[in-house]
Enzyme design. Structure first.
Site, PDB file in Angstrom:
ATOM      1  N   PHE A 481       0.864  -1.181   0.000  1.00  0.00           N
ATOM      2  CA  PHE A 481       0.000   0.000   0.000  1.00  0.00           C
ATOM      3  C   PHE A 481       0.896   1.224   0.000  1.00  0.00           C
ATOM      4  CE2 PHE A 481      -1.861   3.531   2.382  1.00  0.00           C
ATOM      5  CZ  PHE A 481      -2.966   3.794   1.581  1.00  0.00           C
ATOM      6  N   CYS A 482       0.648   2.136  -0.931  1.00  0.00           N
ATOM      7  CA  CYS A 482       1.485   3.325  -1.058  1.00  0.00           C
ATOM      8  C   CYS A 482       0.672   4.561  -0.697  1.00  0.00           C
ATOM      9  CB  CYS A 482       2.039   3.460  -2.476  1.00  0.00           C
ATOM     10  SG  CYS A 482       3.101   4.907  -2.676  1.00  0.00           S
ATOM     11  N   PRO A 483       0.938   5.186   0.460  1.00  0.00           N
ATOM     12  CA  PRO A 483       0.188   6.392   0.828  1.00  0.00           C
ATOM     13  C   PRO A 483       0.477   7.568  -0.081  1.00  0.00           C
ATOM     14  CG  PRO A 483       2.004   6.018   2.362  1.00  0.00           C
ATOM     15  CD  PRO A 483       1.940   4.818   1.470  1.00  0.00           C
ATOM     16  N   ASN A 487      -3.255   4.435  -2.730  1.00  0.00           N
ATOM     17  CA  ASN A 487      -3.802   3.231  -3.355  1.00  0.00           C
ATOM     18  C   ASN A 487      -2.832   2.084  -3.125  1.00  0.00           C
ATOM     19  OD1 ASN A 487      -5.476   1.537  -4.801  1.00  0.00           O
ATOM     20  ND2 ASN A 487      -5.387   2.709  -6.708  1.00  0.00           N
TER      21      ASN A 487
END
Length: 734
Positions: A481-483, A487
């Site tokens: 998960f990439c803040p 997404n």
């Protein structure tokens, strides 16, 4: 309250984690007693003295059933030493099938049933059937076999517990789901009660079993039903104080103001049991304050609140850089600190509660705030470039400006697509028939556990996938998960993500070249010489003549630095044929081995292969190894955000590889089954599986379905349950 809690003596999942341990006495399997007496006061059968007085032949038979010695059992029955219709002691009334069931001996159980053993025979003081004994320990394979061979799930033991009650008591989510899929509705009510009017949901709530609570609520269990004391599931969850259970119950309509027969609501109970923090946390996550009133939400539409969270960093970055450029450094730092603290507090109190009510952990990580920082940084770079750099450097640095515009366009386009993209969602199964087919197949091959079955989507879990709370779906070939893009990164957007990172760093490099030329232009126009010591003269001129542009350049270079770390890790992982998630998981397995049953596995040894049997006998962590396990600190979170933690993993032990994902106790390297050699790995990641398409399309286009290359073979990642066989020599491994 104290007496009520003592009445609940349910077992936890970890207490029943070792599915292969032999149960040789009756005391350990005493069920959770719902009366005032303790569990040990109601044994299932005779005590040790009676055991010693049993006939030696019957003792030998019982020992064989417990240990799974099928050859001995066959010999004794076929030679007539044991009568299958009377294979129990008259005093304890516990049959061989009981002992095989409670020790998870599927082979012995099958043989005994084949020879005519009564699957509904009630034994012990609790008059429990073999099905009850197997269910209490969560042995789903034994339960499935007995039900297939005529066991009656509606029967109750002496305490009034049926199959569903005992499955809940086992805290094994796999057995609970099996009973919900195959038994509840047709034969047992989801809200069946014991003699104290306690439903399965009430028992699960008290035990703090969030997985079982969620499953029961999915099957529409009634959370308003109260027991003889007026306690609802929410009351008993408050007694236990498990936050996730409280959250699920309140989320589904649990009434925290309802009173028990003693006129106590959840707030009173939480004070008496010292679980106020858990109750308050669950209330806040469901939109209520600590007093039970709805939390004020400034925005009725959550999208508007998210948009404001996303835009706020743009303004903050501009103001902070302007403060630093125009004010005294100490005044600027003071204003910056105040502005940052006030902005964060305002967002936390008035904006974020409109769409995200989590209070624990790093709240901002699951909001668009960090994505706003990254995008806002890009926009301020564009602003400086279009208003200052471009007019002054168009003729001198034409190529750098043209390339910057190209990379900026690509970067902005990819950012928008990534934020809105589908990373590879595999959504929840809605057809019960399909779930039953999947469950039966996994039982047949001995893989019905949480490694292979997703308890959130009710689907067989493909290899390399992971369930995402953010997307509420399984993500195929999940990476992380990439803040920064708000997404998940998975199969369908992973290539776009790396292209985005590359375009971002490339754009910063071009901007830097043009910006330095701009500073040189300013120095030429000032007719003065500037010396700063650590910078070149032209850069020093930029610091003095256009401090704002200088700070924007510095901020852009800082962003490019950590993005470069991330690019290195991502490219290295494609080189090795693994994902970020697989690297982290393997590292955790290398440094820690959970002594509990992490995956709720109760596969009988009859169905295990050699690798599984070997893993079953591996030792747990010693104290020295446990000393290396530390909770993540604030610094650790920051390192994870910029990819430094992955760099450290690579440096510590990643170099080298082998063909298996078997991390031995003394292994010094991380090895992966998905490493098919660097040439194949790169081809799998960067090229589409459609060999008829032009090479440039295969390289630049992202996946549009779940079919992709793996090991040089096109596979369907939605149904990837086995890895392709390798087609290359061993020396291609890296």
């Amino acid at each position: 309250m104290g007496t009520a809690e003592e009445n609940f003596e349910g077992r936890t999942a970890k207490e029943a984690d070792n599915s292969q341990a032999s149960v040789t006495s009756l005391e350990p399997i005493a069920p959770a007693n719902s009366n005032s007496a303790s569990a040990s006061d109601v044994p299932l059968g005779a005590n040790e003295n009676s055991i010693h007085n049993q006939d030696l032949i019957l003792q030998e038979y019982r020992d064989a059933c417990q240990s799974g010695d099928l050859a001995k059992v066959k010999e004794m029955i076929e030679l007539g030493a044991i009568n299958i219709s009377h294979d129990y002691d008259e005093e304890e009334m516990v049959s061989g099938l009981h002992w095989a069931s409670i020790n998870n001996r599927l082979g012995v159980a099958k043989y005994l049933v084949e020879k005519g053993a009564d699957v509904n025979f009630k034994g012990g003081n609790l008059k429990a059937t073999p099905l009850h004994w197997a269910a209490r320990y969560g042995y789903v394979y034994i339960v499935d076999f007995l039900l297939e061979n005529g066991a009656d799930p509606t029967l109750t033991d002496h305490q009034g517990f049926n199959l569903l009650h005992l499955s809940i008591n086992s805290s094994n989510i796999m057995l609970v789901l099996y009973v919900l899929f195959f038994v509840v509705g047709d034969k047992i009510s989801i809200d069946c009660v014991d003699p104290d009017n306690r439903t399965p949901l009430l028992w699960a709530a008290y035990q703090g079993d969030s997985l079982s609570v969620k499953a029961l609520l999915d099957f529409r269990a009634d959370l308003r039903l109260a027991d003889n004391g007026g306690f609802t599931p929410l009351h008993w969850a408050t007694v236990k104080g498990q936050p996730q259970v409280l959250k699920y119950l309140i989320e589904n309509g649990g009434d925290f103001l309802q009173n028990t027969n003693e006129n106590k609501n959840c707030f009173v109970i939480s004070q008496e049991m010292h679980t106020e923090h858990s109750l308050t946390s669950a209330l806040l996550e469901n939109g209520f304050n600590a007093e039970g009133f709805p939390v004020f939400k400034l925005f009725k539409n959550p999208k508007h609140a998210k948009l404001l969270t996303f835009i706020t960093p743009w303004i903050l970055i501009g103001l902070i850089l302007n403060f630093l450029a125009t004010l005294n450094i100490f005044v600027a730092i003071t204003f910056t600190t105040l502005l940052g603290c006030v902005s964060i507090k305002v967002l936390r109190k008035f904006v974020i509660p409109s769409y995200n009510l989590r209070q624990s952990g790093s709240v901002f990580l699951k909001t668009p705030f960090l994505a706003g920082i990254l995008f806002g940084s890009i926009m301020w770079v564009f602003y400086v470039w279009i208003t200052r750099v471009l007019p002054a450097t168009m003729s001198e640095e034409l190529l750098a400006n043209v390339l910057f515009l190209a990379f900026l366009t690509i970067c902005l386009g990819l950012f928008g697509r990534l934020v809105l993209s589908d990373p590879g969602r595999i959504t929840k199964e809605q057809e019960l028939g399909s779930v039953r087919i999947t469950t039966k197949e996994l039982l047949r091959i001995g893989k019905f556990d949480t490694r292979h079955f997703c308890t959130d989507t009710y689907k067989r879990k493909p290899l390399r996938s992971k369930f995402s709370r953010f997307n509420d779906a399984l993500i195929a070939r999940f990476d992380h998960f990439c803040p920064w893009i708000y997404n998940d990164v998975g199969l369908l957007n992973h290539k776009q993500f790396i292209f985005f990172l590359l375009s971002l760093v490339s754009g910063v490099i071009c901007f830097s070249i043009a910006c330095v030329e701009y500073f040189d232009y300013l120095e030429d126009g000032s007719m003065m010489d500037y010396k700063c010591g650590i910078f070149d003269d032209d850069v020093c001129a930029g610091l003095h003549l256009d401090t704002f542009a200088f700070l924007v350049l510095g901020w852009a270079l800082l962003q490019a630095a950590w993005v470069s770390f991330l690019i290195v890790v991502q490219l290295f992982q494609t080189f090795k044929g693994i994902t970020n998630h697989e690297l982290n998981s393997a590292s955790r397995k290398r440094h820690a081995r959970d002594s509990g049953n992490e995956f709720f596995t109760t596969t009988p040894t009859d169905l295990m292969d050699e690798e599984e049997l070997e893993a079953l006998n591996q030792p747990a962590l010693d104290s020295e190894e446990l000393s290396h396990l530390k909770p993540r600190t604030c610094g650790g979170v920051c390192c994870a955000l910029v990819g430094l933690d992955q760099i450290l993993l690579v440096m510590k032990g990643f170099f080298g590889g082998s063909r298996n994902l078997q991390l031995t106790h003394s292994s010094s390297r991380l090895n992966f089954e998905t490493n098919y050699g660097w040439r194949t790995n790169l081809s799998d990641f960067w090229l589409l599986g459609d060999t008829t398409a032009p090479l440039w399309q295969r390289l630049l286009y992202s996946q549009r379905g779940f079919k992709a290359l793996l090991g040089g073979t096109e596979v369907d990642y939605e149904k990837l349950y086995t890895l392709p066989i390798r087609k290359f020599p061993a020396d291609e491994m890296v």
